[in-house]
Write a protein that holds these residues in place. Structure first.
Motif, short mmCIF file in Angstrom:
data_model
loop_
_atom_site.label_atom_id
_atom_site.label_comp_id
_atom_site.label_asym_id
_atom_site.label_seq_id
_atom_site.Cartn_x
_atom_site.Cartn_y
_atom_site.Cartn_z
N ALA A 49 44.53 46.59 41.89
CA ALA A 49 44.00 46.17 40.59
C ALA A 49 42.84 47.05 40.14
N THR A 50 42.21 47.73 41.08
CA THR A 50 41.06 48.59 40.76
C THR A 50 41.45 49.98 40.27
N HIS A 71 42.50 43.43 23.64
CA HIS A 71 41.71 44.10 24.66
C HIS A 71 40.71 45.03 23.98
N LYS A 74 40.58 49.30 25.67
CA LYS A 74 41.79 49.60 26.43
C LYS A 74 42.92 49.90 25.48
N PRO A 139 40.35 49.33 35.54
CA PRO A 139 40.87 48.34 36.47
C PRO A 139 41.21 47.03 35.76
N PHE A 140 42.06 46.23 36.41
CA PHE A 140 42.44 44.94 35.85
C PHE A 140 41.27 43.97 35.97
N ASP A 141 40.93 43.37 34.83
CA ASP A 141 39.89 42.36 34.80
C ASP A 141 40.36 41.28 33.83
N ALA A 143 38.96 38.95 32.49
CA ALA A 143 37.99 38.70 31.43
C ALA A 143 38.10 39.75 30.31
N GLY A 144 38.86 40.83 30.56
CA GLY A 144 39.03 41.88 29.57
C GLY A 144 40.01 41.53 28.46
#
Length: 178
Positions: A49-50, A71, A74, A139-141, A143-144
Motif C-alpha cells: 500500500a506504500t 481525490h 491524485k 501510497p494508499f490512504d 483518508a485520501g
C-alpha cells in the motif's frame, strides 16, 4: 495463481518483481469479483500500500456500489479490458456533469480515461461484469478519498435506491445492459 498473496476474497497482491497476468489469472479475478458479497475483486500488481504507483486489475459486477468520491492531489486512469461501465462525474452539489461510457477497444466506446482533477465520481457497471486496469498514485490512504456528502454510504439501505436513481438519470435503468 502463482506469485500472489491472498489478503481476502476480494484482494490479491502480486509478490514477484515481474508481474505476469494470464487469461486464467484474469478469469480468477472475475470469478472472485462476481461471487463476492461486495461484487468486486482486485489483483494488485504493486506489492504494498506504500508504493508510489498502484496498478490493479479490477473486476466489478453489475450492481456494485462505488460511493461517489474524489481525490485531492491524485490522478486515476482506467483501461477497460472486457465488459462496459459508465464513469459518472458530478459537480460539488451532486448534479451529473458528464458520463464517460467505457468499453474495450473493439467496442468503439472510450476504452481509456484519466481523471487528474478533484472531481466527485463513481462507476456504474452496465454489463454483467467489467474487468479493467486501474492506475493511480500511491501510497494508499483511505483518508485520501473524500466521499460526497450527498451520497449514501456503502451498505446503507439508501445506497440501492441511490444507485437505481442514478442509473435512471443517466439512461441505464437498473439491470439494463448497455
Amino acid at each position: 495463481m502463482t506469485g500472489v498473496r491472498v489478503l481476502s476474497n476480494e484482494v490479491l497482491v502480486a509478490t514477484t518483481g515481474v508481474v505476469r497476468v494470464t487469461a486464467a489469472d484474469a478469469a480468477e479475478v472475475v470469478r472472485r469479483g462476481t461471487s463476492s458479497e461486495r461484487k468486486r475483486a482486485r489483483l494488485c500488481a504493486h506489492p504494498a500500500a506504500t508504493d508510489p504507483l498502484h496498478e490493479m486489475l479490477i473486476c466489478l459486477a453489475r450492481g456494485t456500489y462505488i460511493r461517489p468520491h474524489r481525490h485531492s492531489g491524485k490522478s486515476e486512469s482506467f483501461h477497460v479490458i472486457e465488459g462496459e461501465l459508465d464513469v459518472v462525474l458530478f459537480d460539488d452539489g451532486g448534479t451529473v456533469r458528464d458520463v464517460i461510457r467505457m468499453g474495450p477497444y473493439p467496442s468503439g466506446r472510450t476504452f481509456f480515461y484519466r481523471l487528474a482533477e478533484p472531481t466527485y465520481h463513481t462507476v456504474l457497471v452496465t454489463t454483467p461484469h467489467v474487468l479493467f486496469h486501474e492506475t493511480t498514485s500511491g501510497p494508499f490512504d483511505p483518508a485520501g478519498s473524500e466521499f460526497a456528502p450527498w451520497s449514501p454510504a456503502e451498505g446503507e439501505p439508501a445506497a440501492d435506491e441511490y444507485l437505481a436513481a442514478l442509473r435512471t438519470t443517466i439512461g441505464h435503468p437498473a439491470g439494463a445492459v448497455a
